[in-house]
Design an enzyme around this catalytic site. Structure first.
Site, short mmCIF file in Angstrom:
data_model
loop_
_atom_site.label_atom_id
_atom_site.label_comp_id
_atom_site.label_asym_id
_atom_site.label_seq_id
_atom_site.Cartn_x
_atom_site.Cartn_y
_atom_site.Cartn_z
N CYS A 1 52.08 -7.26 -4.15
CA CYS A 1 51.68 -7.71 -5.49
C CYS A 1 50.60 -8.79 -5.44
O CYS A 1 49.85 -8.96 -6.39
CB CYS A 1 52.91 -8.21 -6.26
N CYS B 1 55.65 -11.14 -9.34
CA CYS B 1 56.13 -11.03 -7.96
C CYS B 1 55.10 -11.62 -7.01
O CYS B 1 53.89 -11.46 -7.20
CB CYS B 1 56.39 -9.57 -7.63
N CYS C 1 55.15 -10.91 -3.62
CA CYS C 1 55.22 -10.19 -2.35
C CYS C 1 53.81 -9.86 -1.87
O CYS C 1 52.84 -9.97 -2.61
CB CYS C 1 56.04 -8.90 -2.51
N ASP D 1 74.54 -3.69 -0.17
CA ASP D 1 73.52 -2.92 0.54
C ASP D 1 73.25 -1.68 -0.28
O ASP D 1 74.12 -1.23 -1.03
CB ASP D 1 74.03 -2.45 1.91
N ASP E 1 77.83 -0.16 9.54
CA ASP E 1 78.98 0.47 8.88
C ASP E 1 79.81 1.15 9.97
O ASP E 1 79.44 1.16 11.14
CB ASP E 1 78.53 1.43 7.78
N HIS F 1 57.25 -4.20 -1.59
CA HIS F 1 57.62 -4.79 -2.87
C HIS F 1 59.12 -4.63 -3.13
O HIS F 1 59.79 -5.58 -3.56
CB HIS F 1 56.83 -4.18 -4.03
ZN LIG Z 1 55.91 -7.30 -5.44
#
Ligand SMILES: [Zn+2]
Length: 384
Positions: free
Chosen positions: A315, A310, A312, A272, A93, A341
């Site tokens: 998870c 999920c 990830c 963002d 930025d 996550h």
């Molecule tokens: Zn997850």
């Protein structure tokens, strides 16, 4: 180096788009969600964890990095990518938002903004030119134009003045990049920022000024600052109707999953926000069926992952019961696992939106997502 955005598909029923652009640090797929690495780090996550979550672009904050460790230091250490060990694309930025929001004692003049460091009270000046030089020193891939934002609500003449100054400052920033390029530097892309708050006529006037300038992309600034979702979305629709089709559109500071999907539906390509990771560190995560408060006693014996759908790293391996235990015990690992996550969830959300646009089924994706998010289905404790 020329920055080029390739628009791959547009949804027939909404404003949603899928595209991609290349930078010296790789390809970025849009819609893109950018995790925020304020101090040159997405808090608690390593670059390897970000990459594993599918992240191809990060946002870093110019204001924080120019004060500590200093843009010159980062430059001498080989630039931000090398300094923080992140090989992917970086967008910085301009520092303008923090200069205005973290400094009560700032003074805005035509030359730039005078402010005191929130770290040690030292005096600094950030001008449209300096903001470009600092971002170039950091070695960013995409720089943002230094804009004048006003705290809303503001009287109309104040909004008008900020719009006029934003346009003048945008031109000065582009001229500075040209000067840098004449010296063999300034290879970064540069985006202009549209301002005007929630006054449609002022946003239109601002963009009329910016549209003539050779920016590589355009950002929607001054939104999601308390105006409410309905009005915010209205302004997004307005700006996107005017922004050129062949350049990326970046909505600053938006990260609630519902807002992200609604913004994509109106033609936004990049976003963002600190929200998903900040919430995660405090023990609240977004999952497909809503917002889950990890430390809730209801999860004390819940053997399901945070989000059963999920994939990830968190998870795949850990239960809600364990994560709750970590948060209740104040263990750092809880913050890290929840952050893994959170980043994965946002990036996977925009990737699914992208796939839906490419396959011509975005409208169905959007309504399916909204219904599911409102359902709160898997939030209830598992029956034991
Ligand atoms: Zn997850």
């Amino acid at each position: 180096m020329t920055f080029s955005f390739q628009l791959q598909a547009e949804d027939a029923a909404t404003g949603a788009r899928a595209g991609r652009f290349g930078t010296p640090h790789g390809e970025v797929l849009t819609p893109a969600f950018m995790p925020v690495g304020t101090q040159g780090t997405v808090k608690s996550l390593s670059p390897e964890e970000l990459a594993a979550a599918g992240c191809d672009i990060l946002l870093c904050n110019t204001y924080h990095l120019m004060l500590r460790p200093g843009a010159g230091t980062v430059r001498r250490l080989g630039g931000l990518h090398r300094f923080m060990g992140w090989p992917g694309t970086i967008l910085t930025d301009s520092g303008g938002f923090q200069v205005m929001s973290l400094n009560e004692l700032n003074r805005v003049r035509e030359e730039g903004v005078e402010f005191r460091s929130h770290l040690d009270g030292s005096r600094h000046m950030l001008s449209p030119e300096e903001a470009i030089r600092v971002q170039d020193d950091l070695g960013t891939d995409i720089a943002m134009s230094f804009d004048h934002l006003v705290r809303l609500p503001a009287p109309p003449d104040e909004v008008r003045e900020a719009v006029d100054r934003t346009v003048r400052w945008a031109r000065r920033g582009l001229e500075e990049r040209t000067r840098l390029r004449d010296q063999g530097r300034g290879g970064m892309a540069l985006f202009g920022i549209n301002q005007g708050g929630t006054t449609a006529a002022e946003r239109a006037r601002c963009f009329a000024g910016l549209a003539e300038m050779p920016f590589d992309g355009f950002a929607l600034g001054g939104l999601w600052v308390g105006e409410g979702r309905t009005l915010g979305l209205e302004m997004i629709e307005r700006d996107c109707a005017e922004f050129p089709r062949d350049k990326p559109r970046y909505l600053m500071g938006v990260g609630h999953p519902v807002d992200v999907v609604e913004a994509i539906a109106r033609g936004v390509d990049m976003m963002d926000c600190v929200l998903p990771t900040r919430n995660a560190r405090r023990g609240t995560v977004f999952i497909g069926t809503g917002r889950l408060v990890v430390r809730n006693a209801a999860y004390a014996h819940d053997e399901r992952p945070l989000d059963p759908e999920c994939d990830c790293a968190t998870c795949r391996k850990y239960t809600r019961a364990y994560l709750r235990h970590l948060f209740i015990s104040g263990e750092l690992l809880g913050m890290r696992l929840a952050s893994v996550h959170a980043v994965h969830h946002m990036i996977s959300l925009v990737r699914r939106a992208r796939a839906a646009v490419l396959e011509g089924r975005f409208a169905a994706f959007r309504s399916g997502f909204l219904d599911k998010f409102a359902s709160r289905e898997t939030l209830a404790a598992a029956a034991s």
